[in-house]
Design a protein around this motif. Sequence first.
Motif, short mmCIF file in Angstrom:
data_model
loop_
_atom_site.label_atom_id
_atom_site.label_comp_id
_atom_site.label_asym_id
_atom_site.label_seq_id
_atom_site.Cartn_x
_atom_site.Cartn_y
_atom_site.Cartn_z
N ASP A 136 0.96 -1.26 -0.10
CA ASP A 136 -0.25 0.00 -0.05
C ASP A 136 0.96 1.29 0.16
N ALA A 137 0.26 2.37 -0.50
CA ALA A 137 1.09 3.64 -0.37
C ALA A 137 1.42 4.04 1.06
N ASP A 138 1.02 3.80 2.06
CA ASP A 138 1.25 4.08 3.37
C ASP A 138 2.10 3.14 3.90
N CYS A 139 2.60 2.05 3.41
CA CYS A 139 3.59 1.09 3.94
C CYS A 139 5.18 1.97 4.07
N VAL A 140 5.67 1.18 4.79
CA VAL A 140 7.19 1.88 5.21
C VAL A 140 7.98 0.60 5.31
N PRO A 141 8.28 -0.15 4.19
CA PRO A 141 9.19 -1.19 3.95
C PRO A 141 10.60 -0.85 4.58
N GLY A 142 11.26 -1.92 5.45
CA GLY A 142 12.56 -2.04 5.90
C GLY A 142 13.37 -2.11 5.21
N SER A 143 14.63 -1.85 5.51
CA SER A 143 15.60 -1.69 4.44
C SER A 143 16.04 -3.06 3.65
N GLY A 144 15.71 -4.35 4.37
CA GLY A 144 16.06 -5.80 3.91
C GLY A 144 14.96 -6.05 2.92
N TRP A 145 13.53 -5.50 3.18
CA TRP A 145 12.54 -6.44 2.87
C TRP A 145 12.53 -6.80 1.42
N VAL A 146 13.15 -6.47 0.22
CA VAL A 146 13.17 -6.77 -1.10
C VAL A 146 13.97 -8.09 -1.00
N GLN A 147 15.13 -7.94 -0.31
CA GLN A 147 16.05 -9.10 -0.34
C GLN A 147 15.37 -10.40 0.54
N ILE A 148 14.76 -9.95 1.41
CA ILE A 148 14.37 -11.13 2.41
C ILE A 148 13.31 -11.84 1.64
N MET A 149 12.28 -11.11 0.74
CA MET A 149 11.39 -11.86 -0.08
C MET A 149 12.01 -12.55 -1.13
N ARG A 150 13.18 -11.93 -1.94
CA ARG A 150 13.87 -12.60 -2.81
C ARG A 150 14.48 -13.92 -2.53
N GLN A 151 15.06 -13.97 -1.33
CA GLN A 151 15.52 -15.23 -0.62
C GLN A 151 14.50 -16.09 -0.24
N ALA A 152 13.25 -15.60 0.22
CA ALA A 152 12.34 -16.68 0.61
C ALA A 152 11.74 -17.36 -0.48
N PHE A 153 11.54 -16.61 -1.75
CA PHE A 153 11.17 -17.30 -2.95
C PHE A 153 12.24 -18.34 -3.33
N ALA A 154 13.39 -17.89 -3.38
CA ALA A 154 14.47 -18.83 -3.78
C ALA A 154 14.57 -20.22 -2.88
N ALA A 155 14.39 -19.87 -1.60
CA ALA A 155 14.41 -20.98 -0.69
C ALA A 155 13.24 -21.97 -0.70
N GLU A 156 12.23 -21.64 -1.52
CA GLU A 156 10.86 -22.31 -1.29
C GLU A 156 10.28 -22.38 -2.55
N PRO A 157 11.08 -22.99 -3.83
CA PRO A 157 10.53 -23.05 -5.12
C PRO A 157 9.22 -23.42 -5.54
N HIS A 158 8.49 -24.05 -4.41
CA HIS A 158 7.21 -24.51 -4.95
C HIS A 158 6.22 -23.88 -4.25
N VAL A 159 6.53 -22.38 -3.64
CA VAL A 159 5.72 -21.57 -2.87
C VAL A 159 5.45 -20.53 -4.00
N ALA A 160 4.04 -20.33 -4.21
CA ALA A 160 3.26 -19.47 -5.21
C ALA A 160 3.26 -18.04 -4.55
N VAL A 161 2.90 -18.15 -3.06
CA VAL A 161 2.32 -16.78 -2.77
C VAL A 161 2.88 -16.48 -1.26
N PHE A 162 3.53 -15.48 -0.90
CA PHE A 162 3.73 -15.37 0.74
C PHE A 162 3.10 -14.10 1.12
N THR A 163 2.78 -14.19 2.18
CA THR A 163 2.13 -13.14 2.98
C THR A 163 2.88 -12.77 4.28
N GLY A 164 2.34 -11.94 5.10
CA GLY A 164 3.00 -11.79 6.63
C GLY A 164 2.72 -10.92 7.39
#
Length: 202
Positions: free
Chosen positions: A95-123
Motif C-alpha cells: 500500500d502507499a502508506d507502507c514503510v518497508p524496512g531496508s532488507g524487505w526486498v532481499q528477504i522476499m527474494r531469498q524466501a522465494f528462492a528457498a521455497e521454489p514450490h511456494v507461489a504466494v507469501f504474506t506476513g
Amino acid sequence: MTEQRSAAPSRSLTVSVVIPVKDDADALGCCLRALSLQTKAPDEVIVVDNGSEDESAQVAADAGATVVRCEAPGIPAASACGYDRATTDIVLRLDADCVPGSGWVQIMRQAFAAEPHVAVFTGGARFVDGPRMLRTPLAAAYLGSYVLAGVAASGTCPCSAPTWDSGVRLGSVCALRCTWMPPCTTTSIWRSISAILTASAT
C-alpha cells in the motif's frame, strides 16, 4: 581424463514492487524513499494511479517509478493492473502508506528462492501511528481479517515469509510468483488467477 564442469550459477530472481495509490502523495513519497534505501533494490517499481487528484502520479514519476493509470475504481482493480504490467519473476505488493524496512526486498527474494514450490507469501506488519498501546492489537485484528478471508477462499492458511515482521510496517503486503524456476513447471499464479477472473467476468 574426464572433463569436469562446474554447475552454472542460478539466476537471481527479479522483483517488481506494485503500489496502488489514490490521493496519498505524502505517504507514497515516504514509501518510495524507503524503497530507494533497500539493501537490494527491486528491478522495477510500478505505481498504479487510481484516479488521484493530488500529486501522487508526479511524486511517483519523480522517484523514477513506472506510473500506470487505472480508471477502474478500487484497490483490487488497481493492484491487478500493476500485476499485469510487471515483467519480473516476483511481484511484491505494498500500500502507499507502507514503510518497508531496508532488507524487505532481499528477504522476499531469498524466501522465494528457498521455497521454489511456494507461489504466494504474506506476513505480518506493525502500525507506526495511532495510540502506542493499541498498535499491536489493531494490527493483529487488521491482518487477521486478511488471513481469515484467505483461509475461507482457499481452504488453506497463507504462507508466511521468514522474518517478514522485521521487513515491513503498516499496510497490506503480499508477494506473488509470476514465473517458476526449474524443476517447477506450474504456470504463474497471477496469470492463472487473472485468467479465471477474466473468464468469470465474460
